[in-house]
Design an enzyme around this catalytic site. Structure first.
Site, PDB file in Angstrom:
ATOM      1  N   ILE A  78       6.298  -4.534  13.430  1.00  0.00           N
ATOM      2  CA  ILE A  78       6.911  -3.425  13.041  1.00  0.00           C
ATOM      3  C   ILE A  78       6.448  -3.424  12.076  1.00  0.00           C
ATOM      4  O   ILE A  78       4.086  -3.190  12.018  1.00  0.00           O
ATOM      5  CB  ILE A  78       8.115  -4.263  11.862  1.00  0.00           C
ATOM      6  N   ASN A  79       6.866  -1.987  11.506  1.00  0.00           N
ATOM      7  CA  ASN A  79       6.243  -1.157  10.771  1.00  0.00           C
ATOM      8  C   ASN A  79       5.845  -1.666   9.107  1.00  0.00           C
ATOM      9  O   ASN A  79       6.730  -3.025   9.220  1.00  0.00           O
ATOM     10  CB  ASN A  79       5.829   0.329  10.421  1.00  0.00           C
ATOM     11  N   THR A  80       5.233  -1.782   7.934  1.00  0.00           N
ATOM     12  CA  THR A  80       5.303  -2.005   6.907  1.00  0.00           C
ATOM     13  C   THR A  80       6.836  -2.093   6.262  1.00  0.00           C
ATOM     14  O   THR A  80       7.198  -1.348   6.209  1.00  0.00           O
ATOM     15  CB  THR A  80       4.670  -1.621   5.801  1.00  0.00           C
ATOM     16  N   ASN A 108      -0.008  -1.676   0.328  1.00  0.00           N
ATOM     17  CA  ASN A 108      -0.003  -0.386  -0.313  1.00  0.00           C
ATOM     18  C   ASN A 108       0.862   1.381  -0.293  1.00  0.00           C
ATOM     19  O   ASN A 108       1.694   1.158   1.063  1.00  0.00           O
ATOM     20  CB  ASN A 108      -1.414  -0.226   0.851  1.00  0.00           C
ATOM     21  N   SER A 109       0.504   2.436  -0.490  1.00  0.00           N
ATOM     22  CA  SER A 109       1.084   3.625  -0.456  1.00  0.00           C
ATOM     23  C   SER A 109       0.334   4.910   0.025  1.00  0.00           C
ATOM     24  O   SER A 109      -0.117   5.144  -1.546  1.00  0.00           O
ATOM     25  CB  SER A 109       2.248   3.585  -2.060  1.00  0.00           C
ATOM     26  N   ASN A 128       3.655   7.328  15.024  1.00  0.00           N
ATOM     27  CA  ASN A 128       3.892   6.607  14.126  1.00  0.00           C
ATOM     28  C   ASN A 128       4.977   7.392  13.687  1.00  0.00           C
ATOM     29  O   ASN A 128       4.996   8.252  13.175  1.00  0.00           O
ATOM     30  CB  ASN A 128       2.869   7.379  12.541  1.00  0.00           C
ATOM     31  N   CYS A 157       5.907   5.768   8.837  1.00  0.00           N
ATOM     32  CA  CYS A 157       5.012   5.013   7.642  1.00  0.00           C
ATOM     33  C   CYS A 157       5.912   5.358   6.313  1.00  0.00           C
ATOM     34  O   CYS A 157       6.942   6.202   6.946  1.00  0.00           O
ATOM     35  CB  CYS A 157       3.747   6.427   7.585  1.00  0.00           C
ATOM     36  N   GLY A 217      -0.131   6.579   1.958  1.00  0.00           N
ATOM     37  CA  GLY A 217       0.367   8.071   2.393  1.00  0.00           C
ATOM     38  C   GLY A 217      -0.834   8.778   3.220  1.00  0.00           C
ATOM     39  O   GLY A 217      -0.906  10.000   2.814  1.00  0.00           O
ATOM     40  N   LEU A 218      -0.758   8.471   4.024  1.00  0.00           N
ATOM     41  CA  LEU A 218      -1.865   8.212   5.271  1.00  0.00           C
ATOM     42  C   LEU A 218      -3.171   9.940   4.939  1.00  0.00           C
ATOM     43  O   LEU A 218      -2.933  10.938   6.016  1.00  0.00           O
ATOM     44  CB  LEU A 218      -0.125   9.709   6.275  1.00  0.00           C
TER      45      LEU A 218
END
Lengths: 265, 310
Positions: free
Chosen positions: B199-201, B76-77, B135, B138, B79-80
């Site tokens: 972890i994050n991605t 995924n991208s 966060n 990201c 972008g918050l």
């Protein structure tokens, strides 16, 4: 919307890579509006590939027998799994999703234009429109004769239609947007509802720019992970005055948008 | 289905200053504020709901296409994309509270300054929050994001500055994209964090072999789902061995068995993310599965399995 399990009553081959899946579900038949969709799990319990569900619009609803159907083309891992489903098995799906189609009381005439598998949601919309006493004209375009059997379903709903194929193997040779461009002056008092490949939708948007005041709904499609407005994966650009745009989610803001407000990159 | 009131085992966990009724937390960005999921199960059954990350101002996010499925994974991208912290305070907070869920608010700043401004804004609503997740990881934004993890000292300074503004448990969410998360975890601890999310991605990409174009408009995306589980598990295990800071383990958890694996590897709690997209009632099922596992093993408390593999 609910997480549901429905018994598969049939999974018929309809043409080259084209299938119709029939599922028993009183909940969907009672609550689903034309244009809405379901998100189907394309893996057995515990299988992790394909990982995400796949969205499909509803093709038919039979309220008497509580059966709905989905018309789908085999294109990848998810639909390949679906093509192997058999009668008697269970379908795991979430639905109904998205905002459904509602006929406009003020408008009497509707022109539906579908390209390829885009005819699936339009068929249910056509049925709804006929039942509410509207006058419809259905234009459909395909690459070849894969959708040959669809005409048999269509004539139960509408008599006023034209089918085009690019190779001329079924219906007239040609593409519906060319027909629309040449004949749009005949349909100035029609509302358009369109669904199909992005290139086709973009062409139609271009044609309609010469006819200010025409109202056109487009059923949009994007890859989505959740289908319920959470993942933000399925966004499209919608015009926002002055000169700007905003992202809208196909799953919960759509899938129906004003075609003239969609920005195609 | 086992009801939360009839669990025969004690699922409650406590780490740092954070106490949860069970160790299963929804991961940021995969659960919105839980409202949609409340149609599928009682989300107050979760240990906590972590919100999508909120930035100081509304963010539009990245162009489409934003997602691409890979083998047992998802790139995924996004972008918050979010409505901004004011939306959380004015609207979403109330919605989640009405659903009875414990809330971990995830926040994101492009800079230390922005993080601090958000901290000031949320001061009045702290009493409704269990913790704040920072966060730092990201992969899909131009400024800030996982770049914070590239310079671990950033994590210490920002965390301690936020700590001086708001008195609430802090969780630092770390990126796996700079090697082991150990140094970032040490800095988070020094900055006053109570726990880290690991972890994050994992960054990745995919291409269309017919058009030669990237599958994501942003080219780079974050890979999540079962494809990254072994990598996530190793990060959790290695960090837990160092006994540096409590860990919320996450990365590809799709079943209660996966969750148990993270717990025995030393996670004090677990985050469930991508699975919410595939199976919207996953949270409820995973909690019930862990409970039944403990019963079958005659273990009275979840704490008796945490770190068992260390």
């Amino acid at each position: 919307m609910k997480l549901l399990n429905g018994e598969i009553l049939a999974n018929k081959k309809y043409g080259e890579n084209l299938y119709k899946l029939e599922v028993f579900s009183p909940y969907i038949c009672r609550n689903c509006l034309p244009g809405q969709f379901i998100n189907i799990k394309c893996a057995y319990e515990g299988m992790l590939d394909p990982l995400l569900r796949r969205p499909f619009s509803i093709y038919e609803i039979d309220k008497k027998f509580n059966v709905f159907s989905v018309l789908y083309m085999v294109k990848g891992k998810g639909t390949d799994f679906m093509a192997r489903l058999v009668k008697g098995g269970m379908l795991d799906f979430i639905g109904p999703l998205g905002i459904g189609f509602k006929a406009d009381e003020e408008i009497k005439n509707y022109l539906l234009l579908g390209g390829g598998i885009g005819i699936a949601p339009l068929s249910l919309i056509a049925k709804e429109l006929m039942e509410t006493g509207k006058n419809i004209f259905f234009l459909a375009g395909f690459k070849d004769e894969a959708f040959f059997l669809w005409e048999r379903d269509l004539i139960k709903i509408a008599r006023n239609y034209k089918i085009f194929t690019e190779n001329g193997s079924f219906g007239q040779k040609g593409i519906p947007s060319v027909y629309l461009k040449e004949n749009m002056h005949l349909y100035k008092n029609y509302k358009l509802v369109v669904c199909g490949p992005k290139e086709m939708l973009k062409n139609i948007q271009g044609i309609l720019r010469d006819f200010p005041g025409i109202v056109a709904d487009a059923l949009m499609e994007e890859r989505m992970a959740c289908g319920i407005g959470v993942c933000m994966g399925c966004i499209i650009k919608i015009k926002k005055s002055p000169g700007g745009f905003e992202y809208k989610k196909v799953c919960t803001d759509g899938p129906i948008f004003n075609l003239m407000e969609v920005i195609f990159d | 289905m086992t009801d939360k009131n009839t669990y025969e085992t004690d699922l409650s966990v406590k780490f740092g200053k954070i106490s949860l009724k069970n160790p299963v937390i929804s991961c940021s960005g995969t659960f919105a504020g839980g409202l949609q999921y409340s149609r599928f199960f009682d989300i107050s059954k979760l240990g906590a709901v972590t919100t999508k990350s909120f930035s100081l101002k509304k963010k539009d996010g990245n162009p489409s296409p934003r997602i691409w499925e890979t083998a047992s994974g998802m790139l995924n991208s996004i972008g918050l994309q979010n409505e901004g912290i004011d939306f959380f305070i004015s609207t979403q907070l109330e919605e989640i509270r009405n659903l009875g869920a414990e809330i971990i608010l995830s926040i994101f700043g492009e800079s230390a300054e922005e993080f601090k401004k958000i901290a000031l804004k949320i001061k009045p609503v702290l009493k409704h929050l269990k913790a704040i997740e920072l966060n730092y990881s990201c992969p899909n934004v131009k400024a800030g994001g996982m770049a914070f993890c590239g310079v671990p000292e950033n994590i210490r300074t920002i965390t301690s500055e936020i700590k001086s503004i708001i008195d609430i448990p802090l969780i630092a969410k770390l990126s796996p994209n700079f090697g082991p998360v150990t140094e970032c975890a040490i800095q988070a601890k020094k900055g006053g964090a109570d726990a880290v999310s690991v972890i994050n991605t994992v960054t990745g990409t995919a291409f269309d072999i017919d058009t030669y174009k990237p599958r994501l408009a942003n080219i780079v995306g974050g890979l999540s789902g079962p494809a990254i589980k072994p990598a996530a598990l190793l990060q959790v295990y290695q960090l837990a061995k160092g006994k540096i800071i409590p860990i919320i383990g996450m990365g590809g958890i799709y079943s209660w068995q996966d969750a148990v694996e993270f717990l025995i590897a030393g996670a004090a709690a677990v985050g469930i993310g991508t699975v919410n997209f595939s199976q919207p009632d996953a949270g409820e099922k995973i909690i019930a599965g862990i409970s039944e596992y403990l019963i079958s093993k005659n273990i009275n408390s979840i704490n008796d399995i945490i770190g068992k593999a260390l």
